[in-house]
Design a protein around this motif. Structure first.
Motif, short mmCIF file in Angstrom:
data_model
loop_
_atom_site.label_atom_id
_atom_site.label_comp_id
_atom_site.label_asym_id
_atom_site.label_seq_id
_atom_site.Cartn_x
_atom_site.Cartn_y
_atom_site.Cartn_z
N UNK A 62 0.70 -1.29 0.02
CA UNK A 62 0.05 0.01 -0.02
C UNK A 62 0.94 1.42 0.01
N UNK A 63 2.09 1.28 -0.85
CA UNK A 63 2.82 2.24 -0.77
C UNK A 63 3.61 2.57 0.54
N UNK A 64 3.95 1.71 1.35
CA UNK A 64 4.18 1.79 2.78
C UNK A 64 5.39 0.85 2.93
N UNK A 65 6.56 0.87 3.36
CA UNK A 65 7.63 -0.16 3.78
C UNK A 65 7.05 -0.94 4.91
N UNK A 118 13.96 0.04 3.58
CA UNK A 118 12.27 -0.37 3.36
C UNK A 118 11.57 0.68 2.94
N UNK A 119 11.68 1.59 2.89
CA UNK A 119 10.91 2.77 2.40
C UNK A 119 11.24 3.19 1.06
N UNK A 122 8.18 -3.21 -9.44
CA UNK A 122 7.50 -4.61 -8.87
C UNK A 122 8.39 -5.52 -9.58
N UNK A 123 8.86 -5.45 -10.87
CA UNK A 123 9.73 -6.46 -11.76
C UNK A 123 11.03 -6.62 -10.70
N UNK A 124 11.33 -5.64 -10.03
CA UNK A 124 12.67 -5.79 -9.16
C UNK A 124 12.54 -6.17 -7.70
N UNK A 125 12.81 -7.25 -7.28
CA UNK A 125 12.69 -7.56 -5.90
C UNK A 125 13.28 -6.76 -5.06
N UNK A 126 13.00 -6.31 -4.04
CA UNK A 126 13.65 -5.36 -3.10
C UNK A 126 12.54 -5.09 -1.79
N UNK A 127 13.10 -4.23 -1.02
CA UNK A 127 11.98 -4.26 0.07
C UNK A 127 10.68 -3.41 0.00
#
Length: 424
Positions: A254-257, A413-414, A419-424
């Motif tokens: 939801x746009x939040x880390x 995390x923020x 979405x195609x690049x996995x990260x936090x």
């Protein structure tokens, strides 16, 4: 019928009680702590209790060092429920790997095996071997900080209360909300509570997300915003996971880390986090919804299952915590600009457990020593003082906000990523 105290502390969470203990160690003052409910019933109890690196500025780095030193000291003598399960940074394609050296590690943390800055860089195979629930797609490797962990916040607060009371100079009154601050000129003369009035010398506002309400009782407006933060739970034990480090994935919910850490008993906790006040989260701490939004656990599960293999775990409703946040993400630890015997120690932005001992030392420096800096020589083994005057409550009116140092080598995390690049 009026009682007397040299120092009144408003707020019985980890900040208020650690500050009361610090002041009792440094002075002969009579100190009273007013706790509106029971120990750790506010932000402290709802927090993750994490002790990790918050080194995005000199002040935060100093507070991290002092928090680590204090928790180590307490662990040697008492059972505070500390779990050294570490922190884990996972590096995906698009990140720099191996990670660069942290500049604060060079300044503050010689790479001793027991240091908070000590890290183990893991290649891809070793990372996946040690943390088999992480899916391998686009993973480059990772870095583990094995000396990070979390403490049981209830045990920590109860211990601080006992240590403070044992000094013979501190009284802690539970179920005693402060209802009025009566001023005489530019000073608070009387604190009116549910259980009567107290004549006071100094007042410390350690009210957490209620800090602005406390300040308002003295006719002051404090640039502090209470924000609702959700925490949900996954039954990781259903997938055979007994413990997990503090970590995250490279995609927001939801746009939040959202961070994750293991919990006692084999569950995972997933919690929102933002470093500073953010639109859409502001609540009244007295009337905040204390349970998750109905679809929040499912939303967290949708994101995390793209990066982690948790086929049996169920994502369940947890709770909501209310943080006291500021516009620049730094706490307010200073004398009030108008009411001369009012001091503030609020706005930890979710870092209260890590920073509490540093905040307590700052309060001692300000209220007892009359200093605008704190001494780190006891934790660094060499002379070093850190200026804490930037934490002044009036900086927001003056437009003197504090900026984070850029640390691009550490996954954040923020930071949103495609979405195609996995990260936090």
């Amino acid at each position: 019928m009026t009682a007397n105290a040299d120092i009144a502390v408003i707020g019985g969470g980890v900040i208020g009680l650690s500050a009361a203990y610090e002041l009792a160690q440094a002075t002969s003052a009579r100190i009273v702590v007013f706790d509106k409910s029971v120990p750790a019933s506010g932000t402290t109890g709802g927090s993750a209790g994490v002790l990790c690196l918050c080194d995005f500025h000199d002040i935060y780095a100093a507070y991290t060092l002092l928090g680590d030193a204090r928790v180590r000291e307490l662990r040697r003598r008492y059972d505070i429920g500390f779990h050294p399960w570490g922190s884990l940074a996972v590096y995906y394609e698009g990140n720099t790997f191996p990670p660069l050296q942290d500049p604060f590690a060079t300044r503050f943390g010689p790479d001793r095996p027991d240091s908070l800055y000590h890290r183990e860089v893991l290649d891809r195979d070793e990372l996946l071997r040690r943390f088999p629930w992480i899916k391998p797609d686009r993973v480059l490797g990772g870095a583990v900080y094995p000396n990070h962990g979390f403490v049981n916040p209830y045990r920590l607060v109860n211990l601080y209360e006992r240590l403070a009371v044992d000094t013979g100079r501190v009284e802690v009154l539970h179920g005693t909300p402060v209802l009025q601050l009566r001023t005489d000129g530019d000073r608070i003369a009387t604190v009116v509570t549910r259980r009567g009035a107290w004549n006071v010398g100094e007042v410390l506002n350690a009210g957490g997300p209620w800090g602005a309400k406390v300040a308002a009782l003295a006719g002051r407006k404090l640039a502090l915003t209470p924000q609702r933060i959700q925490v949900c739970v996954a039954t990781a034990f259903d997938d055979g996971i007994e413990s997990g480090p503090l970590t995250g994935v490279p995609e927001q919910v939801r746009g939040e880390g959202v961070w994750c850490r293991g919990e006692e008993g084999g569950t995972f906790l997933f919690g929102q986090h933002h470093h500073m006040t953010k639109p859409g989260f502001t609540v009244d701490p007295d009337n905040a919804n204390r349970v998750n939004d109905d679809d929040y656990p499912a939303d967290v599960a949708d994101v995390y299952r793209r990066y982690w293999h948790l086929p049996q775990s169920e994502f369940l409703n947890g709770w909501c915590c209310v943080y006291g946040t500021t516009e620049d993400g730094f706490p307010i630890v200073s004398r009030d600009g108008v009411v001369r015997n009012l001091w503030h120690a609020v706005g930890m932005n979710g870092h209260g457990i890590t920073c509490h001992a540093g905040v307590a030392r700052t309060i001692r420096a300000l209220m007892v020593e009359g200093r605008g800096d704190i001494d780190l020589s006891d934790v660094l083994g060499r002379p070093e003082r850190i200026d804490i005057t930037p934490l002044d409550a009036g900086r927001f009116e003056r437009g003197e906000l504090i900026a984070f140092h850029d640390r691009p080598e550490v996954p954040d995390l923020e930071r949103a990523v495609p979405a195609a690049s996995p990260e936090d």
